[in-house]
Design a protein around this motif. Structure first.
Motif, short mmCIF file in Angstrom:
data_model
loop_
_atom_site.label_atom_id
_atom_site.label_comp_id
_atom_site.label_asym_id
_atom_site.label_seq_id
_atom_site.Cartn_x
_atom_site.Cartn_y
_atom_site.Cartn_z
N MET A 1 58.37 -6.92 25.62
CA MET A 1 57.89 -7.10 24.25
C MET A 1 59.07 -7.19 23.28
O MET A 1 59.02 -7.95 22.32
N GLY A 2 60.11 -6.42 23.55
CA GLY A 2 61.35 -6.52 22.80
C GLY A 2 61.19 -6.46 21.29
O GLY A 2 60.33 -5.76 20.75
N GLU A 3 62.03 -7.22 20.62
CA GLU A 3 62.05 -7.22 19.16
C GLU A 3 60.76 -7.75 18.57
O GLU A 3 60.37 -7.37 17.46
N GLU B 1 63.09 -22.19 7.09
CA GLU B 1 63.86 -21.63 8.20
C GLU B 1 63.26 -22.02 9.54
O GLU B 1 63.99 -22.36 10.48
N ILE B 2 61.95 -21.95 9.64
CA ILE B 2 61.29 -22.30 10.90
C ILE B 2 61.52 -23.76 11.23
O ILE B 2 61.86 -24.12 12.36
N ALA C 1 51.83 -18.56 18.31
CA ALA C 1 52.91 -17.67 18.72
C ALA C 1 52.38 -16.51 19.54
O ALA C 1 52.99 -16.08 20.53
N ILE C 2 51.21 -15.98 19.15
CA ILE C 2 50.59 -14.89 19.90
C ILE C 2 50.26 -15.36 21.32
O ILE C 2 50.51 -14.66 22.30
N ALA C 3 49.69 -16.56 21.42
CA ALA C 3 49.35 -17.10 22.74
C ALA C 3 50.59 -17.26 23.60
O ALA C 3 50.58 -16.95 24.80
N LEU D 1 63.11 -16.36 15.74
CA LEU D 1 63.40 -15.69 14.47
C LEU D 1 62.85 -14.26 14.46
O LEU D 1 63.51 -13.34 13.96
N TYR D 2 61.66 -14.08 15.02
CA TYR D 2 61.11 -12.74 15.15
C TYR D 2 62.03 -11.86 15.98
O TYR D 2 62.31 -10.71 15.63
N ARG D 3 62.51 -12.40 17.12
CA ARG D 3 63.36 -11.61 18.01
C ARG D 3 64.69 -11.25 17.36
O ARG D 3 65.35 -10.30 17.76
N GLU D 4 65.07 -12.04 16.36
CA GLU D 4 66.29 -11.73 15.61
C GLU D 4 66.03 -10.76 14.47
O GLU D 4 66.93 -10.42 13.71
N GLY D 5 64.77 -10.32 14.36
CA GLY D 5 64.42 -9.35 13.34
C GLY D 5 64.02 -9.94 12.00
O GLY D 5 63.90 -9.22 11.01
#
Length: 203
Positions: free
Chosen positions: A107-109, A41-42, A67-69, A29-33
């Motif tokens: 790192m991307g989106e 949603e998650i 998620a950070i890990a 979801l993060y990568r989709e902005g």
């Protein structure tokens, strides 16, 4: 001595799979902005119920830490440099910029989302600070011969400017806002570093 039963093993494996699915869902979801996806949603993306979501993670911070890990593990192979401060200047610039751009693209989106969320997520803010410090240290160590030849004040300024030139923010601006192809971004970064640090034969 007690041993786990097949039923217990199955439950643990299912729990691990579902935790993994939740983290994957959040990063997707993060990568989709999606800057602030809801629990609904998650959970839907992970294929579990909202109630189950908070059985696997006690709160949002715990999910963000996971998620950070995961993101750190994903990027770990991209941090390495295949050159060192004893190598010729031009070679160091070329290899450093190529490696840095691979990392920034990785790192991307998630990089953009992290910077947006950092204003209200202390965990993400701290992680960004750690990453920036690590990247600045990598730059300083690789180009120590050039930087150490400068007066202290100029060294500080050149390092600061160089750090910005090869940052995620610069890559994002040149590639996504200005529309430069990745090869042109690398060319621009190499040229800027050479101008900042000198040509390796003195300034």
């Amino acid at each position: 001595m007690t041993t786990a039963t097949p039923l217990t093993d199955g439950r643990n494996q299912r729990r691990d799979r579902n935790r993994d699915a939740v983290v994957t869902a959040l990063l997707e979801l993060y990568r989709e902005g999606r800057l602030g996806p809801s629990a609904e949603e998650i959970a839907a993306r992970a294929g579990i119920s909202v109630r189950s979501l908070f059985r696997y993670f006690e709160d949002v911070d715990a999910l963000v830490r996971a998620a950070i890990a995961r993101q750190q593990a994903h990027l770990a192979p991209l941090w390495a440099l295949d050159t060192g401060p004893d190598r010729p200047f031009v070679e160091r610039v070329e290899r450093f910029v190529a490696a840095r751009v691979r990392l920034l693209r990785g790192m991307g989106e998630v990089g953009r989302v992290a910077r947006t969320l950092a204003v209200r997520q202390p965990l993400i803010l701290a992680e960004l600070a750690r990453i920036r410090h690590t990247l600045r240290t990598q730059l300083a160590e690789l180009f120590a011969p050039e930087l150490d030849a400068l007066p202290a004040g100029e060294r500080r300024n050149v390092l600061a400017a160089g750090d910005v030139v090869v940052s995620w923010e610069s890559f994002d601006l040149m590639h996504n806002d200005q529309g430069l192809p990745v090869d042109d971004v690398e060319t621009a970064m190499r040229g800027a570093l050479v101008r900042l640090l000198g040509d390796g034969r003195g300034r």
